[in-house]
Design a protein around this motif. Structure first.
Motif, PDB file in Angstrom:
ATOM      1  N   THR A 162     -18.830  22.774   4.493  1.00 30.48           N
ATOM      2  CA  THR A 162     -18.927  24.210   4.247  1.00 30.48           C
ATOM      3  C   THR A 162     -17.600  24.862   4.588  1.00 30.48           C
ATOM      4  N   GLU A 163     -17.394  26.075   4.078  1.00 30.31           N
ATOM      5  CA  GLU A 163     -16.223  26.880   4.422  1.00 30.31           C
ATOM      6  C   GLU A 163     -16.698  28.209   4.983  1.00 30.31           C
ATOM      7  N   LEU A 164     -16.228  28.553   6.168  1.00 28.02           N
ATOM      8  CA  LEU A 164     -16.639  29.778   6.847  1.00 28.02           C
ATOM      9  C   LEU A 164     -15.758  30.924   6.357  1.00 28.02           C
ATOM     10  N   VAL A 165     -16.399  31.961   5.786  1.00 29.52           N
ATOM     11  CA  VAL A 165     -15.657  32.989   5.058  1.00 29.52           C
ATOM     12  C   VAL A 165     -15.619  34.302   5.830  1.00 29.52           C
ATOM     13  N   ALA A 166     -14.940  35.290   5.234  1.00 29.26           N
ATOM     14  CA  ALA A 166     -14.889  36.689   5.691  1.00 29.26           C
ATOM     15  C   ALA A 166     -13.759  36.984   6.663  1.00 29.26           C
ATOM     16  N   HIS A 167     -12.833  36.069   6.886  1.00 35.61           N
ATOM     17  CA  HIS A 167     -11.690  36.386   7.738  1.00 35.61           C
ATOM     18  C   HIS A 167     -10.672  37.214   6.953  1.00 35.61           C
ATOM     19  N   GLY A 168     -10.230  38.318   7.553  1.00 38.64           N
ATOM     20  CA  GLY A 168      -9.349  39.244   6.865  1.00 38.64           C
ATOM     21  C   GLY A 168      -7.875  38.961   7.031  1.00 38.64           C
ATOM     22  N   ASP A 169      -7.524  37.966   7.837  1.00 40.60           N
ATOM     23  CA  ASP A 169      -6.111  37.667   8.094  1.00 40.60           C
ATOM     24  C   ASP A 169      -6.026  36.237   8.627  1.00 40.60           C
ATOM     25  N   CYS A 187      -8.978  35.869  15.149  1.00 46.60           N
ATOM     26  CA  CYS A 187      -8.252  36.142  13.922  1.00 46.60           C
ATOM     27  C   CYS A 187      -7.222  37.241  14.156  1.00 46.60           C
ATOM     28  N   LYS A 188      -6.185  37.242  13.330  1.00 45.36           N
ATOM     29  CA  LYS A 188      -5.141  38.257  13.448  1.00 45.36           C
ATOM     30  C   LYS A 188      -5.656  39.649  13.086  1.00 45.36           C
ATOM     31  N   ASP A 189      -6.812  39.745  12.435  1.00 45.42           N
ATOM     32  CA  ASP A 189      -7.416  41.046  12.162  1.00 45.42           C
ATOM     33  C   ASP A 189      -8.133  41.625  13.384  1.00 45.42           C
ATOM     34  N   LYS A 190      -7.977  40.943  14.546  1.00 43.46           N
ATOM     35  CA  LYS A 190      -8.476  41.377  15.858  1.00 43.46           C
ATOM     36  C   LYS A 190      -9.980  41.185  16.036  1.00 43.46           C
ATOM     37  N   GLN A 191     -10.637  40.529  15.083  1.00 42.38           N
ATOM     38  CA  GLN A 191     -12.071  40.322  15.162  1.00 42.38           C
ATOM     39  C   GLN A 191     -12.412  38.971  15.784  1.00 42.38           C
ATOM     40  N   LEU A 192     -13.415  38.987  16.630  1.00 42.33           N
ATOM     41  CA  LEU A 192     -14.012  37.775  17.186  1.00 42.33           C
ATOM     42  C   LEU A 192     -15.312  37.540  16.430  1.00 42.33           C
ATOM     43  N   ARG A 193     -15.469  36.354  15.828  1.00 41.46           N
ATOM     44  CA  ARG A 193     -16.627  36.082  14.969  1.00 41.46           C
ATOM     45  C   ARG A 193     -17.387  34.859  15.459  1.00 41.46           C
ATOM     46  N   ILE A 194     -18.703  34.905  15.248  1.00 37.46           N
ATOM     47  CA  ILE A 194     -19.583  33.777  15.568  1.00 37.46           C
ATOM     48  C   ILE A 194     -20.257  33.308  14.278  1.00 37.46           C
ATOM     49  N   PHE A 195     -20.207  31.995  14.028  1.00 38.75           N
ATOM     50  CA  PHE A 195     -20.814  31.402  12.840  1.00 38.75           C
ATOM     51  C   PHE A 195     -21.850  30.355  13.248  1.00 38.75           C
ATOM     52  N   ASP A 196     -22.914  30.261  12.447  1.00 41.90           N
ATOM     53  CA  ASP A 196     -23.827  29.126  12.487  1.00 41.90           C
ATOM     54  C   ASP A 196     -23.620  28.375  11.175  1.00 41.90           C
ATOM     55  N   PRO A 197     -22.762  27.341  11.166  1.00 42.63           N
ATOM     56  CA  PRO A 197     -22.392  26.702   9.900  1.00 42.63           C
ATOM     57  C   PRO A 197     -23.564  26.099   9.140  1.00 42.63           C
ATOM     58  N   ARG A 198     -24.633  25.728   9.847  1.00 44.55           N
ATOM     59  CA  ARG A 198     -25.782  25.121   9.177  1.00 44.55           C
ATOM     60  C   ARG A 198     -26.634  26.160   8.460  1.00 44.55           C
ATOM     61  N   ALA A 199     -26.541  27.423   8.879  1.00 43.15           N
ATOM     62  CA  ALA A 199     -27.389  28.467   8.310  1.00 43.15           C
ATOM     63  C   ALA A 199     -26.734  29.158   7.118  1.00 43.15           C
ATOM     64  N   LYS A 200     -25.457  29.611   7.281  1.00 41.63           N
ATOM     65  CA  LYS A 200     -24.780  30.335   6.211  1.00 41.63           C
ATOM     66  C   LYS A 200     -23.280  30.340   6.486  1.00 41.63           C
ATOM     67  N   PRO A 201     -22.477  30.522   5.419  1.00 44.35           N
ATOM     68  CA  PRO A 201     -21.016  30.504   5.610  1.00 44.35           C
ATOM     69  C   PRO A 201     -20.447  31.803   6.173  1.00 44.35           C
ATOM     70  N   LYS A 202     -21.234  32.882   6.160  1.00 45.39           N
ATOM     71  CA  LYS A 202     -20.750  34.149   6.692  1.00 45.39           C
ATOM     72  C   LYS A 202     -21.037  34.249   8.187  1.00 45.39           C
ATOM     73  N   ALA A 203     -20.262  35.084   8.861  1.00 49.74           N
ATOM     74  CA  ALA A 203     -20.417  35.257  10.304  1.00 49.74           C
ATOM     75  C   ALA A 203     -21.765  35.894  10.621  1.00 49.74           C
ATOM     76  N   SER A 204     -22.419  35.377  11.643  1.00 51.46           N
ATOM     77  CA  SER A 204     -23.675  35.981  12.092  1.00 51.46           C
ATOM     78  C   SER A 204     -23.425  37.182  12.989  1.00 51.46           C
ATOM     79  N   GLN A 205     -22.244  37.203  13.669  1.00 48.67           N
ATOM     80  CA  GLN A 205     -21.862  38.325  14.516  1.00 48.67           C
ATOM     81  C   GLN A 205     -20.349  38.476  14.498  1.00 48.67           C
ATOM     82  N   SER A 206     -19.885  39.706  14.704  1.00 46.59           N
ATOM     83  CA  SER A 206     -18.451  39.938  14.850  1.00 46.59           C
ATOM     84  C   SER A 206     -18.226  41.201  15.667  1.00 46.59           C
TER      85      SER A 206
END
Length: 284
Positions: A162-169, A187-206
């Motif tokens: 899978t590829e984890l998406v939605a990073h802005g920088d 990320c350089k966009d200053k966001q801290l993100r949490i992913f569950d790679p088995r569930a979906k490629p988008k961040a579950s929290q940020s």
């Protein structure tokens, strides 16, 4: 009055070990990257050398005599940006590079000749590989970062799962939780993100991690609930923040260290159950 804080560690002094325990002949590199420049398994130490694309390999323990000899592995056509040993195999090493490739190496036992080529190659990516890390509980799975792309790989199939998406920088870090269920990214966009790679490629929290976009780092504690980030505030002071994934809109607590051009490495030993409580008590 100076607006910069003076580090409380300015007068600390390191105490070197006995000379007999030193490893001599080290030609270490100083190339900047978001990844690690030295890693160890229970048998070997690997480190970035002063020659681009070449790692130094040295046994963790001496082999009969008092000296441990360094051998050099030519593994990439450009600088090595990150490296990691498999938690399942002391002699399986993954390397990422500015040449946009991820390579897996089967290293021999100390005293034997190093391999002439990698066992597996993943890539090429669209830009240089910044970070990589083996999965802590599943053999043959690893995460890699290249630009804004974060991929989870099945090494045996040489394909991304899978590829984890939605990073802005530019992504500066990607770290598995200790049970391997979640991936945290900075990320350089200053966001801290949490992913569950088995569930979906988008961040579950940020959430916003640090006010300055310079070089963030991340480490999980012994649970899924807490993680620690390091970065910089608007005054370019180094910060450490403790986060609870159940209340992710703001940090539980934070600690301002000092003003420095260098980044703070994420704390290395957070596997004990009381680490989050200790960090909160220290920061508070």
């Amino acid at each position: 009055m100076s607006r910069f804080k003076v580090s409380k560690f300015r007068n600390t002094e390191a105490r070197p070990s006995r000379r007999e325990a030193w490893i001599s002949g080290i030609r270490a590199g100083t190339n900047p990257s978001c990844g690690n420049h030295i890693k160890s398994s229970c048998s070997l130490i690997a480190f970035n050398s002063d020659r681009p694309g070449m790692l130094g390999i040295v046994p963790l323990e001496s082999q009969g005599d008092d000296k441990r000899h360094v051998t050099y592995l030519g593994c990439h056509s450009d600088m090595v940006t990150d490296l990691d040993f498999s938690p399942f195999d002391d002699f399986l090493l993954a390397t990422g590079s500015a040449d946009r490739m991820v390579k897996l190496w089967r290293l021999p036992a100390p005293g034997q000749e190093l391999p002439l080529g990698p066992g597996l190659v993943l890539g090429p990516e669209d830009t240089q590989v910044e970070v990589l890390q083996f999965h802590p509980t599943v053999d043959g799975v690893l995460v890699s970062v290249a630009g804004t792309a974060v991929k989870v790989w099945d090494a045996a199939k040489q394909q991304p799962l899978t590829e984890l998406v939605a990073h802005g920088d530019l992504v500066q870090g990607a770290v598995w939780s200790q049970d391997g269920a979640l991936v945290g990214t900075t990320c350089k966009d200053k966001q801290l993100r949490i992913f569950d790679p088995r569930a979906k490629p988008k961040a579950s929290q940020s959430t916003q991690a640090h006010e300055n976009s310079k070089d963030g780092r991340l480490a999980w504690t012994g649970t899924q609930e807490h993680l620690v980030s390091t970065g910089f505030n608007q005054m370019r002071e180094r910060e450490v923040k403790l986060w609870d994934t159940r209340h992710f809109s703001s940090a539980l607590t934070s600690l301002t260290l000092d003003t420095s051009p260098g980044s703070s490495g994420a704390p290395g030993d957070l596997g004990r159950g009381g680490s989050a409580r200790k960090a909160q008590a220290h920061c508070g």
